[in-house]
Motif scaffolding. Structure first.
Motif, mmCIF file in Angstrom:
data_model
loop_
_atom_site.group_PDB
_atom_site.id
_atom_site.type_symbol
_atom_site.label_atom_id
_atom_site.label_comp_id
_atom_site.label_asym_id
_atom_site.label_seq_id
_atom_site.Cartn_x
_atom_site.Cartn_y
_atom_site.Cartn_z
ATOM 1 N N THR A 36 57.116 45.611 -4.628
ATOM 2 C CA THR A 36 58.414 46.156 -4.259
ATOM 3 C C THR A 36 59.279 46.362 -5.489
ATOM 4 O O THR A 36 59.129 45.651 -6.486
ATOM 5 C CB THR A 36 59.127 45.211 -3.272
ATOM 6 O OG1 THR A 36 60.484 45.601 -3.201
ATOM 7 C CG2 THR A 36 59.043 43.752 -3.719
ATOM 8 N N LEU A 37 60.155 47.334 -5.422
ATOM 9 C CA LEU A 37 61.049 47.592 -6.543
ATOM 10 C C LEU A 37 62.380 46.871 -6.387
ATOM 11 O O LEU A 37 63.234 46.923 -7.246
ATOM 12 C CB LEU A 37 61.303 49.089 -6.692
ATOM 13 C CG LEU A 37 60.174 49.849 -7.378
ATOM 14 C CD1 LEU A 37 60.456 51.344 -7.340
ATOM 15 C CD2 LEU A 37 59.990 49.391 -8.801
ATOM 16 N N HIS A 38 62.556 46.199 -5.274
ATOM 17 C CA HIS A 38 63.801 45.472 -5.066
ATOM 18 C C HIS A 38 63.896 44.301 -6.021
ATOM 19 O O HIS A 38 62.957 43.543 -6.206
ATOM 20 C CB HIS A 38 63.868 44.944 -3.616
ATOM 21 C CG HIS A 38 64.225 46.025 -2.645
ATOM 22 N ND1 HIS A 38 65.505 46.523 -2.537
ATOM 23 C CD2 HIS A 38 63.488 46.691 -1.750
ATOM 24 C CE1 HIS A 38 65.518 47.477 -1.616
ATOM 25 N NE2 HIS A 38 64.294 47.612 -1.119
ATOM 26 N N VAL A 39 65.082 44.169 -6.630
ATOM 27 C CA VAL A 39 65.286 43.046 -7.544
ATOM 28 C C VAL A 39 65.641 41.815 -6.733
ATOM 29 O O VAL A 39 66.452 41.895 -5.807
ATOM 30 C CB VAL A 39 66.416 43.384 -8.522
ATOM 31 C CG1 VAL A 39 66.771 42.161 -9.346
ATOM 32 C CG2 VAL A 39 66.038 44.532 -9.410
ATOM 33 N N ASN A 40 65.001 40.682 -7.119
ATOM 34 C CA ASN A 40 65.310 39.439 -6.427
ATOM 35 C C ASN A 40 66.640 38.909 -6.935
ATOM 36 O O ASN A 40 66.757 38.442 -8.070
ATOM 37 C CB ASN A 40 64.185 38.422 -6.677
ATOM 38 C CG ASN A 40 64.418 37.139 -5.904
ATOM 39 O OD1 ASN A 40 65.401 37.048 -5.148
ATOM 40 N ND2 ASN A 40 63.537 36.189 -6.081
ATOM 41 N N VAL A 41 67.647 38.978 -6.126
ATOM 42 C CA VAL A 41 69.003 38.622 -6.562
ATOM 43 C C VAL A 41 69.097 37.139 -6.874
ATOM 44 O O VAL A 41 69.809 36.725 -7.799
ATOM 45 C CB VAL A 41 70.024 39.016 -5.477
ATOM 46 C CG1 VAL A 41 71.439 38.760 -5.974
ATOM 47 C CG2 VAL A 41 69.849 40.456 -5.100
ATOM 48 N N ASP A 42 68.334 36.307 -6.180
ATOM 49 C CA ASP A 42 68.417 34.856 -6.384
ATOM 50 C C ASP A 42 68.152 34.455 -7.831
ATOM 51 O O ASP A 42 68.712 33.488 -8.340
ATOM 52 C CB ASP A 42 67.374 34.144 -5.496
ATOM 53 C CG ASP A 42 67.759 34.267 -4.031
ATOM 54 O OD1 ASP A 42 68.919 34.682 -3.797
ATOM 55 O OD2 ASP A 42 66.923 33.968 -3.172
ATOM 56 N N ALA A 43 67.278 35.220 -8.475
ATOM 57 C CA ALA A 43 66.904 34.861 -9.849
ATOM 58 C C ALA A 43 68.058 35.024 -10.814
ATOM 59 O O ALA A 43 68.016 34.499 -11.922
ATOM 60 C CB ALA A 43 65.722 35.716 -10.298
ATOM 61 N N PHE A 44 69.094 35.732 -10.429
ATOM 62 C CA PHE A 44 70.206 35.980 -11.354
ATOM 63 C C PHE A 44 71.444 35.151 -11.059
ATOM 64 O O PHE A 44 72.479 35.322 -11.685
ATOM 65 C CB PHE A 44 70.557 37.470 -11.357
ATOM 66 C CG PHE A 44 69.471 38.286 -11.997
ATOM 67 C CD1 PHE A 44 69.497 38.522 -13.379
ATOM 68 C CD2 PHE A 44 68.415 38.774 -11.258
ATOM 69 C CE1 PHE A 44 68.483 39.243 -13.972
ATOM 70 C CE2 PHE A 44 67.405 39.497 -11.846
ATOM 71 C CZ PHE A 44 67.433 39.740 -13.219
#
Lengths: 309, 351
Positions: free
Chosen positions: B6-14
């Protein structure tokens, strides 16, 4: 033997010759640098007598001429000149005389050290970390740390004075037992440690495992494979061992009153018998240099794996 | 588990790190230096630690005991100026007293005991042993320092310069190395003794004695070779390191590179071989003293005490045994400590 080995041997021989020459040269010039010359300290002698003595021993000639005469006499006929204190005797005769006793002493001590050392070392390696090994290691560590004159004196106190078992005087053959043991203890301890570590090294090699896997008996492995190969490093110790025995005999012969070359050497130092000091130093130094040469060459020839650089 | 691309960025990592996550990153153990590591390893080695304690105790005893001891090493107790020599002080056995001391004892005074008796000249033997220990230790220490300085200088020059300089130094090393050292020591010591005595007369060196100075000279001349070989080998391998090239590129001079980059990196090897040199020097000194080429009388050294004891050996064997035990103890503990040092500080030699 390939050409590399021969080249190495030639190089070592050249270095040995060079070393002997350096020893002779140092000895000569060091002795001539002593103020007052060899006759100082004699009873008051007249200037004429002094000049006559110097002329007799060739001391009035220029230094370089004396040096070349001395060098020539040594190389062509082992002539170190007459002794200054033992009138009428040649240095080389005194040395040859003392050498007979000292050689006997030294050779027996060396063989004793070699045999006992190898047996103890092999035993310690085969019983690694067992009680026997630990006892052997503690004893050898103690012997390596004791100067020969201390070992000798303690043996003298113990066996000749306290127990009165052996004579303290080394002129009889029974009296040679203590000096031999004294001389042998340090090299024995050293050889034990050397044999132990190289035996442990060999026992870990692949070919020992292969032999075991083939079902070769353990006796054959120990004597046929392990011991034979672990003795190679011991060869390198031959030279240092001789050097130790030579210097050790200086004090040991003093302690036990053995009429050998070591005792002559020490008394010639006290008497300032310069030709004697020079002669003995040169003869003993040559012996040590030759023995070092032989053991080095033997070491490289026996084990072809050893790198010649 | 199947994971789809998937191209969605995992927001949790930021998200900002929580306290617990920060805690996790904190280094719990302070970083340790090479030196501290080595000391730790050394202290774990029980034999080396015991040896070190023995050496320290012997050194402290030899330094401090002479300060408060009522007798001195050269004080002949039976000799009083203007009176005949009182021979009752000579050859006392342990805890015996001389005639005048006995009188004082009977009068109720306290007399400091002669723990080990006196020697044939009526000198307190205990203090002579203590003083002899001090001399032997000092000789061993300074001789090793001399060897260290000369060996380090020549070895590092040979290793760093290479080429002709290296070749000349190494040929000299080869020849000195193959000289029979003990014979040369005896030869030089016996000659230097006569040569030096008039030279040093009236200077500060006279107190040290010509024999000790000639011993130092002999050590300086003969024993630097193995040290310089060792250092040269170290420098040769270190010289090829990138940081040396970097220093050269930055314009550093040769002596700077040797002092700041090369020597500190072979310091552990240097310390170890110096430590192992000390017992060697003590050995040599006692050997020479035994042959009468060591310290000048009345100064005692352990070797000369043992040598003197040979004269009365059947009546007073303890006079030999005591210096013999002390010397063996010193040499043994120095050797064991040196081995421990090597194991702790030289990772390459560690098994």
């Amino acid at each position: 033997m390939n050409s590399k080995t021969i080249l190495y041997i030639l190089k070592r021989i050249l270095l040995a010759i060079l070393t002997v020459w350096v020893v002779i040269t140092i000895t000569f010039f060091v002795m001539r640098a002593v103020p007052g010359g060899p006759f100082m300290g004699e009873k008051a002698i007249t200037a004429a007598a002094q000049a006559a003595l110097e002329a007799k021993y060739g001391l009035d000639k220029p230094l370089m001429e004396q040096y070349f005469t001395y060098l020539k006499d040594i190389v062509t006929r082992f002539d170190f000149g007459p002794s200054l204190k033992q009138r009428g005797r040649m240095v080389i005769d005194i040395i040859a005389d003392g050498m007979r006793t000292s050689a006997k002493l030294g050779l027996i001590a060396a063989f004793l050290a070699l045999i006992v050392g190898v047996v103890l070392g092999a035993l310690a390696a085969l019983r690694r970390n067992k009680l026997v090994d630990k006892i052997i290691m503690v004893i050898t560590t103690a012997f390596v740390s004791m100067p020969s004159f201390i070992i000798g004196s303690l043996l003298l106190v113990l066996f000749s004075i306290k127990l009165a078992l052996l004579p303290a005087n080394g002129t009889t053959s029974q009296g040679l037992i203590l000096p031999i043991v004294t001389l042998a203890l340090y090299p024995m301890a050293y050889i034990t440690r050397l044999t132990r570590s190289s035996m442990l090294d060999v026992l870990g090699q692949d070919y020992i495992r292969t032999a075991k896997a083939k079902g070769v008996s353990s006796g054959k492995i120990i004597f046929g494979h392990a011991l034979k190969n672990s003795l190679i490093p011991v060869i390198t110790y031959f030279g240092p061992m001789l050097a130790y025995i030579v210097t050790g005999s200086l004090v040991v012969e003093q302690i036990f009153a053995v009429p050998g070359i070591g005792r002559q050497f020490v008394s010639s130092i006290t008497n300032r018998d310069y030709p004697m000091i020079m002669g003995t130093t040169i003869v003993l130094a040559c012996l040590i240099v030759i023995m070092n040469l032989v053991s080095d060459i033997l070491y490289k020839v026996v084990d072809p794996r050893i790198n010649l650089e | 588990m199947d994971r789809k691309f998937t191209l969605h960025v995992n927001v949790d990592a930021f998200l900002p790190a929580t306290e617990a996550e920060k805690e996790y990153m904190v280094q719990m153990r302070p970083s340790s230096t090479f030196f501290r590591d080595g000391v730790k390893r050394l202290l774990k080695n029980r034999i080396a630690t015991i040896s070190l304690i023995v050496i320290i105790l012997i050194t402290l005893a030899s330094v401090f005991i002479p300060m408060f001891w009522p007798y001195s090493y050269d004080n002949m107790l039976g000799v009083t100026p203007g009176k005949p020599v009182d021979a009752s002080f000579n050859n006392l056995r342990p805890f015996e007293y001389g005639r005048s001391e006995q009188k004082r004892l009977e009068a109720g005074e306290t007399v400091f005991p002669h723990i080990l008796g006196t020697d044939s000249s009526g000198r307190d033997y205990f203090i002579r042993v203590v003083y002899g220990t001090r001399i032997s230790l000092a000789v061993g220490f300074f001789a090793s320092i001399i060897v260290l300085v000369i060996g380090m200088t020549l070895g590092s020059i040979a290793g760093y310069c290479g080429g002709k300089v290296d070749m000349i130094i190494m040929r000299i090393v080869d020849i000195i190395y193959s000289l029979p050292d003990m014979l040369m020591v005896i030869l030089l010591a016996s000659v230097l003794k006569t040569t030096l005595t008039p030279v040093i007369e009236g200077t500060a060196f006279e107190k040290i004695g010509s024999n000790i100075i000639s011993l130092f000279i002999v050590f300086g001349v003969l024993y630097w070779v193995s040290m310089s070989r060792l250092i040269r080998g170290q420098i040769l391998s270190l010289r090829e390191q990138e940081y040396v090239l970097a220093a050269q590129a930055a314009g550093a001079k040769g002596s700077w590179i040797i002092r700041k980059h090369l020597l500190p990196n072979c310091i552990s090897v240097v310390i170890i071989s110096t430590a192992l040199q000390i017992p060697n020097a003590i050995f040599t000194e006692s050997f020479l003293s035994f042959l009468g080429l060591g310290v000048n009388a009345p100064m005692p050294s352990l070797g000369s005490l043992a040598s003197d004891a040979l004269n009365g050996i059947s009546s007073y064997p303890y006079r030999l045994v005591i210096p013999a035990v002390v010397i063996s103890l010193i040499v043994l503990s120095l050797n064991l400590f040196g081995d421990g040092l090597r194991d702790a500080f030289d990772p390459k030699l560690r098994t």
